[in-house]
Write an enzyme that holds these catalytic residues in place. Structure first.
Site, mmCIF file in Angstrom:
data_model
loop_
_atom_site.group_PDB
_atom_site.id
_atom_site.type_symbol
_atom_site.label_atom_id
_atom_site.label_comp_id
_atom_site.label_asym_id
_atom_site.label_seq_id
_atom_site.Cartn_x
_atom_site.Cartn_y
_atom_site.Cartn_z
ATOM 1 N N CYS A 112 0.826 -1.209 0.000
ATOM 2 C CA CYS A 112 0.000 0.000 0.000
ATOM 3 C C CYS A 112 0.861 1.261 0.000
ATOM 4 O O CYS A 112 1.567 1.526 -0.960
ATOM 5 C CB CYS A 112 -0.970 -0.053 1.178
ATOM 6 N N HIS A 113 0.827 2.059 1.073
ATOM 7 C CA HIS A 113 1.616 3.288 1.170
ATOM 8 C C HIS A 113 3.020 3.053 1.739
ATOM 9 O O HIS A 113 3.817 3.988 1.823
ATOM 10 C CB HIS A 113 0.886 4.325 2.030
#
Length: 189
Positions: A112-113
């Protein structure tokens, strides 16, 4: 694949890590027989979130980042969550810890991030990876190649996009941790 005897570090921000991106990879390593140490900026509890806004569970932190070394572990998991990933990448100790895994050729898994932390550690240059789609430009600007795929492995670095990709991400990180060091990864770090 068994991870018996393998020690895996997993990072968690004091607040804002995406709960499934923390809990599911941790469980996958433990189910494969590996040991997991939860690491944050400080000990105590770490509050997770779901979809970056909905409160999740609070998880116990085993060690503070100041008290650990990459030399103590066989692999590293970096979960996402916009707020949590931004918090982790702002810590010089976290960035150094992450860099040390690459320098040693040890496998790293980021979802994800979490690639924000990899960017901060200057570890995406020359690599192909994926992430939450909004990080594509950041990855390209840092010298990496961004692709829109469920899971990507590049020289011991495992990346995925979102919680929807967790089954593939977890399977691949267990495989990479089982394989151990990746000499080519250390050469590019």
């Amino acid at each position: 694949m068994t991870l018996q005897g393998k020690k895996i570090a997993i990072l968690i921000a004091p607040r804002g890590t995406e709960e499934p991106e923390f809990a599911q990879p941790k469980a996958a390593v433990e189910q494969a027989g590996g040991g997991v140490t939860v690491i944050s900026l400080e000990t105590g509890g770490a509050e997770t979130f779901n979809n970056d806004l909905d409160p999740g569970k609070t998880f116990a932190v085993d060690k503070a980042i100041a008290d650990v070394s990459a030399a103590d572990f066989d692999g590293l998991i970096i979960p996402g969550g916009c707020v949590g990933a931004d918090t982790l990448r702002s810590s010089d100790k976290v960035v150094s810890f992450v860099s040390d895994f690459f320098a040693a050729g040890k496998p790293v898994a980021a979802i994800c991030h979490a690639p924000w932390t990899l960017i901060e550690a200057d570890q995406v240059r020359g690599r192909t990876l994926t992430s939450f789609p909004t990080l594509a430009t950041d990855i390209r600007n840092a010298g990496g190649t961004w692709v829109d795929q469920e899971v990507v492995v590049d020289q011991g670095l495992v990346t995925s996009r979102t919680p929807d990709d967790l089954p593939a991400f977890c399977a691949k990180l267990v495989e990479e941790f089982g394989e151990g060091k990746h000499v080519a990864q250390a050469e590019t770090a």
